[in-house]
Design a protein around this motif. Structure first.
Motif: not given
Length: 371
Positions: A113-120, A53-64, A39-48
């Motif tokens: 790694w910790r941010q990636a854990e939170a994402f998954w 934001d792959a620089d600082d993961y804070q949660g899944l954007p609801a729209g995405d 899905y990485d080429k789709w239009q994102p609600a934010q940066r990614d």
């Protein structure tokens, strides 16, 4: 996991627009049973997309997340199983979304790694009950080795020596996978997990792993584009493209690449699976392909698929009806695409080109639906 007990054949979807129902119906209509969905080429609600934001993961954007769920619904409606395959993780933004630069931060700093854990963990919580999901592919084509001092296609002994030095550090790919799996299992005990080998999922890059992962619901994935200098886009820019079959540069030397060489190369992951006492049903060739306009492409596809099917492996070809790059869209044959294809990309409009059976697609088509 029972879905993966028998050989499964499908395609990769790396499209710029979320695929519509006709797209999934067409892939299913060919006889495919699964799709590896990025899905990485789709239009994102934010940066990614989905990461925020792959620089600082804070949660899944609801729209995405809603767009992804609706896409999964369409795949399910078509009778396809889906493997989610992100191209980016925190600290590892996909190069094509990163001004063409390889992002090595994940392999340098374990805070990512910790941010990636939170994402998954979040993805597993949200998608674990969706009926289309057949596996989580933790990250597409990781390459902790690229800037870590290990040559691509190094001898197995060299790979093992490199891993012995890096084990426990931020370039320890199996260790990252263990942490991501543990995070997923906090939310989802059942969904299979697919892990790519290192060095961009090279078929020889499981060779340095001393053991399989402990989780019993893991699929091990490699990608097959070797010899890359012949099968890839840069070859088509040469005045005289390198031919397949023929002599090709690989691992620092010129080698003859043909069906026999393809088979020898693909024996490497098969040998590793056997050495780890894992069934072949745990090995997946998650991508393979070649430039459709290369005269030897049809023969290459035939050679690769002959090995995969002889060994009863799961596979997904690259790619199905990609709407922003025509290089490996075999239904287009061997001709250049017309201007309206590129115009649609500029206008962010749907791909306007019709697709049909072509000689270039035949090695895949006949195996998706052998009847």
């Amino acid at each position: 996991m029972a879905f993966w007990d028998n050989p499964r054949h499908g395609g990769n979807s790396f499209n710029r627009l979320p695929p519509d129902q006709a797209y999934f119906d067409a892939l299913s209509g060919y006889g495919a049973t699964w799709v590896r969905l990025s899905y990485d080429k789709w239009q994102p609600a934010q940066r990614d997309f989905l990461l925020g934001d792959a620089d600082d993961y804070q949660g899944l954007p609801a729209g995405d997340l809603a767009i992804l769920r609706a896409t999964l619904d369409r795949a399910h409606q078509a009778g396809l199983k889906v493997v989610i395959a992100p191209l980016s993780l925190p600290g590892m933004r996909w190069s094509q979304n990163n001004q063409g630069q390889f992002d090595d931060r994940l392999w340098q700093d374990k805070r990512y790694w910790r941010q990636a854990e939170a994402f998954w963990r979040d993805v597993a919580r949200e998608l674990k009950d969706h009926p289309a999901i057949a596996a989580y592919n933790l990250i597409n084509e990781p390459a902790p080795e690229k800037q870590g001092g290990l040559a691509e296609h190094a001898e197995t002994v060299q790979m093992q020596q490199w891993y012995a030095r890096e084990q426990g550090g931020a370039r320890d790919l199996p260790a990252l996978y263990r942490q991501l799996i543990a995070a997923i299992r906090e939310e989802d005990a059942d969904t299979p997990i697919m892990v790519d080998a290192g060095w961009f999922a090279a078929a020889d890059a499981f060779g340095y792993w001393p053991a399989p992962l402990e989780d019993q619901r893991v699929l091990y994935s490699v990608h097959m584009y070797e010899p890359y200098v012949a099968t890839s886009a840069p070859n088509m820019t040469r005045k005289q493209p390198i031919a397949y079959p023929g002599p090709v540069a690989f691992a620092g030397q010129i080698q003859q690449w043909d069906g026999q060489r393809v088979e020898r190369y693909l024996q490497l992951p098969l040998a590793w699976i056997a050495a780890m006492n894992l069934p072949r049903s745990r090995l997946v060739v998650g991508e393979f392909g070649c430039m459709r306009r290369l005269p030897g492409c049809k023969q290459y596809l035939e050679d690769v698929l002959s090995v995969l099917d002889r060994n009863q492996l799961h596979w997904a070809f690259y790619s199905f009806r990609e709407d922003n790059w025509d290089g490996m869209d075999y239904e287009l044959g061997s001709a250049k695409v017309p201007w309206r294809y590129w115009q649609a990309i500029e206008e962010n409009a749907p791909d306007p080109l019709p697709r049909n059976g072509t000689p270039e697609f035949e090695p895949i088509r006949k195996r998706l639906n052998p009847d």
